[in-house]
Design a protein around this motif. Structure first.
Motif, short mmCIF file in Angstrom:
data_model
loop_
_atom_site.label_atom_id
_atom_site.label_comp_id
_atom_site.label_asym_id
_atom_site.label_seq_id
_atom_site.Cartn_x
_atom_site.Cartn_y
_atom_site.Cartn_z
N THR A 1 2.60 -10.80 -9.61
CA THR A 1 1.22 -10.42 -9.91
C THR A 1 0.89 -9.06 -9.32
OG1 THR A 1 0.44 -11.70 -8.00
CG2 THR A 1 0.35 -12.78 -10.15
N ARG A 2 1.36 -8.79 -8.11
CA ARG A 2 1.14 -7.48 -7.49
C ARG A 2 1.82 -6.39 -8.32
NH1 ARG A 2 2.65 -6.81 -1.36
NH2 ARG A 2 0.66 -7.84 -1.14
N ARG B 1 2.29 6.34 -7.09
CA ARG B 1 1.20 7.11 -7.70
C ARG B 1 1.46 8.61 -7.56
NH1 ARG B 1 -2.78 4.92 -5.29
NH2 ARG B 1 -3.30 3.47 -6.94
N LYS C 1 6.41 -10.03 -5.49
CA LYS C 1 5.23 -10.70 -6.04
C LYS C 1 4.94 -10.15 -7.43
CE LYS C 1 3.32 -11.59 -1.50
NZ LYS C 1 2.22 -11.35 -0.57
N ASN D 1 -0.12 -1.84 -14.36
CA ASN D 1 -1.31 -1.61 -15.18
C ASN D 1 -2.10 -0.38 -14.72
OD1 ASN D 1 -0.81 -3.80 -16.84
ND2 ASN D 1 -1.99 -5.20 -15.57
N LYS D 2 -1.97 0.01 -13.45
CA LYS D 2 -2.69 1.16 -12.91
C LYS D 2 -1.90 2.46 -13.00
CE LYS D 2 -3.74 -1.04 -8.96
NZ LYS D 2 -4.20 -1.17 -7.57
N LYS E 1 0.82 -1.21 0.00
CA LYS E 1 0.00 0.00 0.00
C LYS E 1 0.85 1.26 0.00
CE LYS E 1 -3.94 -2.08 2.34
NZ LYS E 1 -4.77 -2.11 3.54
N GLU F 1 2.56 -6.47 -11.51
CA GLU F 1 1.84 -6.32 -12.77
C GLU F 1 0.57 -5.48 -12.59
OE1 GLU F 1 -0.37 -9.15 -16.06
OE2 GLU F 1 1.30 -9.98 -14.89
N ASN F 2 -0.15 -5.70 -11.49
CA ASN F 2 -1.35 -4.91 -11.21
C ASN F 2 -1.02 -3.43 -11.03
OD1 ASN F 2 -3.07 -7.12 -11.31
ND2 ASN F 2 -2.93 -7.51 -9.12
N ILE F 3 0.06 -3.15 -10.34
CA ILE F 3 0.47 -1.75 -10.13
C ILE F 3 0.90 -1.11 -11.44
CG2 ILE F 3 2.17 -0.25 -9.00
CD1 ILE F 3 2.13 -2.31 -6.66
N GLU G 1 2.83 1.59 -3.42
CA GLU G 1 1.92 1.96 -4.51
C GLU G 1 1.48 3.42 -4.38
OE1 GLU G 1 -2.37 0.67 -6.48
OE2 GLU G 1 -1.43 -0.66 -5.01
#
Length: 102
Positions: free
Chosen positions: A34-35, A17, A32, A41-42, A10, A37-39, A13
């Motif tokens: 996957t974590r 941002r 991680k 993408n955002k 948290k 990759e999610n960040i 990220e």
């Protein structure tokens, strides 16, 4: 500015941002995939899946040329060690989050 962040939780990220909103170039190191990759993408950042205290990952992230290195993983020891390595590699400024000072 060129900024490397170790830790994609948290705090990591949120920092990423805020820094990208101010037109900084941010690279994140996160264990991680996957974590990470999610960040990615955002938020408009680049990333490396791996350990933030690993010498090779720090070199790959460009720590030797970064203006600020920020370590905000869940492990205080990892944050301190990765900040020390980043400083030795040439990071101009380093920040290590320590949640449990003793």
């Amino acid at each position: 500015m060129d900024i490397v962040i170790s830790g994609g939780g948290k705090v990591g990220e949120t920092i990423a941002r805020e820094l990208t909103a101010e037109d900084n170039n941010v690279v994140m190191i996160e264990q991680k995939a996957t974590r990470l990759e999610n960040i990615i993408n955002k938020i408009d950042i680049t990333g490396i899946a791996g350990d933030g205290s690993d010498y090779e990952n720090l070199v790959e992230a460009g720590v030797e040329n970064c203006d600020i290195f920020i370590a905000v993983t869940a492990g205080d020891e990892v944050n301190i060690i990765s900040s020390m390595i980043a400083k030795k590699l040439g990071a101009k400024h380093t920040i290590a989050r320590v949640r449990k000072p003793k």
